[in-house]
Design an enzyme around this catalytic site. Sequence first.
Site, PDB file in Angstrom:
ATOM      1  N   LYS A   1       0.213  -9.176 -11.382  1.00 49.23           N
ATOM      2  CA  LYS A   1      -0.674  -8.871 -12.499  1.00 49.23           C
ATOM      3  C   LYS A   1      -0.505  -9.901 -13.625  1.00 49.23           C
ATOM      4  O   LYS A   1       0.523 -10.564 -13.748  1.00 49.23           O
ATOM      5  CB  LYS A   1      -0.404  -7.456 -13.027  1.00 49.23           C
ATOM      6  CG  LYS A   1      -0.780  -6.331 -12.056  1.00 49.23           C
ATOM      7  CD  LYS A   1      -2.286  -6.201 -11.896  1.00 49.23           C
ATOM      8  CE  LYS A   1      -2.691  -5.136 -10.891  1.00 49.23           C
ATOM      9  NZ  LYS A   1      -2.556  -3.771 -11.413  1.00 49.23           N
TER      10      LYS A   1
ATOM     11  N   ARG B   1       3.122  -1.276  -4.486  1.00 48.68           N
ATOM     12  CA  ARG B   1       1.953  -1.918  -3.867  1.00 48.68           C
ATOM     13  C   ARG B   1       2.095  -3.421  -4.064  1.00 48.68           C
ATOM     14  O   ARG B   1       2.027  -3.911  -5.196  1.00 48.68           O
ATOM     15  CB  ARG B   1       0.672  -1.386  -4.501  1.00 48.68           C
ATOM     16  CG  ARG B   1      -0.620  -1.895  -3.896  1.00 48.68           C
ATOM     17  CD  ARG B   1      -1.812  -1.242  -4.582  1.00 48.68           C
ATOM     18  NE  ARG B   1      -3.082  -1.661  -3.998  1.00 48.68           N
ATOM     19  CZ  ARG B   1      -3.769  -2.724  -4.391  1.00 48.68           C
ATOM     20  NH1 ARG B   1      -3.296  -3.482  -5.380  1.00 48.68           N
ATOM     21  NH2 ARG B   1      -4.921  -3.030  -3.819  1.00 48.68           N
TER      22      ARG B   1
END
Length: 283
Positions: free
Chosen positions: A228, A263
């Site tokens: 991210k 994840r």
Amino acid sequence: MQLMPLPNRVLTCGRLSLDLSIPRVMGILNVTPDSFSDGGLHNTKDAAVERALQMIAEGATVIDVGGESTRPGAAIVDVDEEIRRVIPVVKALAQHDVIISIDTSAPEVIRAAVAAGAHIWNDVRALTRPQALQTAAELNIPIIIMHMRGEPTTMNNLDQYQDVTEDVMVELQQRIDDALVAGVKPEHILIDPGFGFAKNAQQNLKLLKEFWKLNAMGYPILSALSRKRFIGEALGGADAAQRAVGSVAAHLLSIQQGACMVRAHDVKAMSDAIKVWQAMQLA
């Protein structure tokens, strides 16, 4: 930092089961042309299946198949196109002993995917689409409810919080309550605080620092922060391809605070890190 115990919960996933008493890796499989990190790399059936099998060999217990990019600013994908991207991959993976998660918000897509052999619904929009709550109850499968405000096209303008962790918990609980009223079984609910969705870099870091607070909600927690933007910013501006080590470190911090599943794009590195963490627990 105090290590948080993981829920001793086993999810039924068709003929398979998912034991969440130890940390699990969910491998990311984007069959899209425009995902922020790996868009276009696996958007044919053969390439997607090859990548999925590689991630299984590297230690992934769950493969999360997505046919719509939810990066900031991403456009909504037509349901028929999303089905065209996802279903052939699901049918092929269903021939293997792997738990298949579907990253979608569309009830039509998850219905088609479950019919093709999928097991888990991973919904970044937290069952807010029309008929989503009813569909979740009818399918009777595990559901991952993620925190987000707005849509990918608007979420970057919706990051105003009094206290990001507390506000995320309150808003997640509202979605959980709606799911329970609709008939979703509590034992089928997992939660995801939504790193990177309607949250700026400092808010994401605060949420990671206070991740342990999410345990009070009583549901298994997915941590999904792989590559991210806030990881890149913490690394001084690293691009997506250079965020693997930072992602593994941040995921381990969430596991220490109670995450049951992470994840990840970089499955081998994440799996190895978890093995070292587990060895430490036994020392």
